[in-house]
Design a protein around this motif. Structure first.
Motif, mmCIF file in Angstrom:
data_model
loop_
_atom_site.group_PDB
_atom_site.id
_atom_site.type_symbol
_atom_site.label_atom_id
_atom_site.label_comp_id
_atom_site.label_asym_id
_atom_site.label_seq_id
_atom_site.Cartn_x
_atom_site.Cartn_y
_atom_site.Cartn_z
ATOM 1 N N MET A 1 0.850 -1.165 0.000
ATOM 2 C CA MET A 1 0.000 0.000 0.000
ATOM 3 C C MET A 1 0.898 1.231 0.000
ATOM 4 S SD MET A 1 -2.997 -1.551 0.257
ATOM 5 C CE MET A 1 -3.996 -0.113 0.285
ATOM 6 N N LEU A 2 0.361 2.287 -0.557
ATOM 7 C CA LEU A 2 1.077 3.552 -0.608
ATOM 8 C C LEU A 2 0.191 4.608 0.030
ATOM 9 C CD1 LEU A 2 3.781 4.534 -1.792
ATOM 10 C CD2 LEU A 2 2.502 5.282 -3.797
ATOM 11 N N LEU A 3 0.729 5.341 0.984
ATOM 12 C CA LEU A 3 -0.006 6.387 1.684
ATOM 13 C C LEU A 3 0.591 7.730 1.330
ATOM 14 C CD1 LEU A 3 -2.110 7.181 3.919
ATOM 15 C CD2 LEU A 3 -0.202 7.023 5.532
ATOM 16 N N LEU A 4 -0.256 8.655 0.904
ATOM 17 C CA LEU A 4 0.167 10.023 0.600
ATOM 18 C C LEU A 4 -0.617 10.987 1.468
ATOM 19 C CD1 LEU A 4 0.087 8.409 -2.397
ATOM 20 C CD2 LEU A 4 1.207 10.539 -2.966
ATOM 21 N N PRO A 5 -0.002 12.121 1.839
ATOM 22 C CA PRO A 5 -0.753 13.133 2.584
ATOM 23 C C PRO A 5 -1.644 13.919 1.624
ATOM 24 C CG PRO A 5 1.437 13.937 2.150
ATOM 25 C CD PRO A 5 1.379 12.525 1.609
ATOM 26 N N ASP A 6 -2.610 14.618 2.168
ATOM 27 C CA ASP A 6 -3.479 15.466 1.359
ATOM 28 C C ASP A 6 -3.516 16.838 2.008
ATOM 29 O OD1 ASP A 6 -5.315 16.447 -0.422
ATOM 30 O OD2 ASP A 6 -7.032 15.386 0.437
ATOM 31 N N PRO A 7 -2.877 17.825 1.421
ATOM 32 C CA PRO A 7 -2.220 17.813 0.113
ATOM 33 C C PRO A 7 -0.835 17.185 0.189
ATOM 34 C CG PRO A 7 -2.005 19.996 1.082
ATOM 35 C CD PRO A 7 -2.848 19.164 2.037
ATOM 36 N N VAL A 8 -0.333 16.783 -0.955
ATOM 37 C CA VAL A 8 1.005 16.191 -1.048
ATOM 38 C C VAL A 8 2.042 17.289 -0.805
ATOM 39 C CG1 VAL A 8 2.635 15.016 -2.583
ATOM 40 C CG2 VAL A 8 0.217 14.384 -2.608
ATOM 41 N N VAL A 9 3.047 16.941 -0.016
ATOM 42 C CA VAL A 9 4.151 17.852 0.301
ATOM 43 C C VAL A 9 5.467 17.139 -0.021
ATOM 44 C CG1 VAL A 9 2.874 19.113 2.096
ATOM 45 C CG2 VAL A 9 4.202 17.088 2.709
ATOM 46 N N PRO A 10 6.576 17.874 -0.096
ATOM 47 C CA PRO A 10 7.843 17.248 -0.487
ATOM 48 C C PRO A 10 8.390 16.210 0.498
ATOM 49 C CG PRO A 10 7.988 19.643 -0.651
ATOM 50 C CD PRO A 10 6.692 19.321 0.008
ATOM 51 N N SER A 11 8.163 16.413 1.808
ATOM 52 C CA SER A 11 8.749 15.498 2.788
ATOM 53 C C SER A 11 7.972 15.572 4.097
ATOM 54 C CB SER A 11 10.218 15.860 3.051
ATOM 55 O OG SER A 11 10.290 17.082 3.774
ATOM 56 N N LEU A 12 8.235 14.631 4.975
ATOM 57 C CA LEU A 12 7.601 14.617 6.290
ATOM 58 C C LEU A 12 7.916 15.902 7.046
ATOM 59 C CD1 LEU A 12 5.927 12.859 8.262
ATOM 60 C CD2 LEU A 12 8.079 11.943 9.113
ATOM 61 N N ASN A 13 9.135 16.402 6.858
ATOM 62 C CA ASN A 13 9.569 17.605 7.557
ATOM 63 C C ASN A 13 8.860 18.863 7.069
ATOM 64 O OD1 ASN A 13 12.070 15.650 7.160
ATOM 65 N ND2 ASN A 13 12.023 16.479 9.232
ATOM 66 N N ALA A 14 8.190 18.788 5.925
ATOM 67 C CA ALA A 14 7.455 19.932 5.388
ATOM 68 C C ALA A 14 6.095 20.093 6.063
ATOM 69 C CB ALA A 14 7.280 19.792 3.876
ATOM 70 N N LEU A 15 5.680 19.102 6.825
ATOM 71 C CA LEU A 15 4.394 19.168 7.521
ATOM 72 C C LEU A 15 4.549 19.850 8.875
ATOM 73 C CD1 LEU A 15 3.069 15.540 6.907
ATOM 74 C CD2 LEU A 15 2.269 17.636 5.799
ATOM 75 N N ASN A 50 13.820 9.928 -2.094
ATOM 76 C CA ASN A 50 15.046 10.225 -2.827
ATOM 77 C C ASN A 50 14.802 10.389 -4.317
ATOM 78 O OD1 ASN A 50 16.372 9.901 -0.402
ATOM 79 N ND2 ASN A 50 16.887 7.783 -0.788
ATOM 80 N N VAL A 51 13.850 9.646 -4.861
ATOM 81 C CA VAL A 51 13.578 9.694 -6.296
ATOM 82 C C VAL A 51 12.374 10.589 -6.580
ATOM 83 C CG1 VAL A 51 12.919 8.320 -8.313
ATOM 84 C CG2 VAL A 51 14.580 7.414 -6.679
ATOM 85 N N GLU A 52 11.307 10.369 -5.845
ATOM 86 C CA GLU A 52 10.073 11.135 -6.023
ATOM 87 C C GLU A 52 9.964 12.156 -4.899
ATOM 88 O OE1 GLU A 52 6.923 12.439 -7.926
ATOM 89 O OE2 GLU A 52 8.013 10.679 -8.664
#
Length: 119
Positions: A1-15, A50-52
């Protein structure tokens, strides 16, 4: 499974702290649901970026019947070229079971089941 935040941000640290906590809670709830619905022995969690450059968490069920040499290996050690092709129709019942379990756990945001939609 793949989990994305809403809205998508660059990294966990951006939240912010609240959003970061919610994302990590959602990740573990998804893991809890997978343990039950998939009959997994444990869950592997991975976040790279690292890639996305978009925060996403891989939530991967692991099973007791995996080959001995793979039980302690990271999931990317598998030969993904040998994996069966994804069968959307064949996974609909599993996806619905996962939706029900997440709903039972109080997750109210709808789960998207659109693998390969943008491929």
């Amino acid at each position: 499974m793949l989990l994305l935040p809403d809205p998508v941000v660059p990294s966990l640290n951006a939240l912010g702290a609240k959003e970061r906590t919610q994302f990590l809670l959602d990740m573990t709830r998804l893991g809890d649901a997978l343990l039950k619905v998939a009959g997994a022995a444990r869950i592997n969690y991975a976040m790279f970026g690292n890639v996305e450059p978009a925060l996403h968490a891989h939530v991967i069920p692991r099973y007791l019947d995996e080959p001995e040499e793979m039980r302690t290996a990271q999931p990317w050690a598998y030969d993904w070229n040998a994996a069966p092709a994804f069968d959307r129709k064949g996974m609909e019942e599993f996806a619905e079971s996962l939706r029900r379990e997440l709903g039972r756990m109080g997750v109210t945001k709808p789960m998207r089941f659109t693998p390969g939609e943008n491929a």
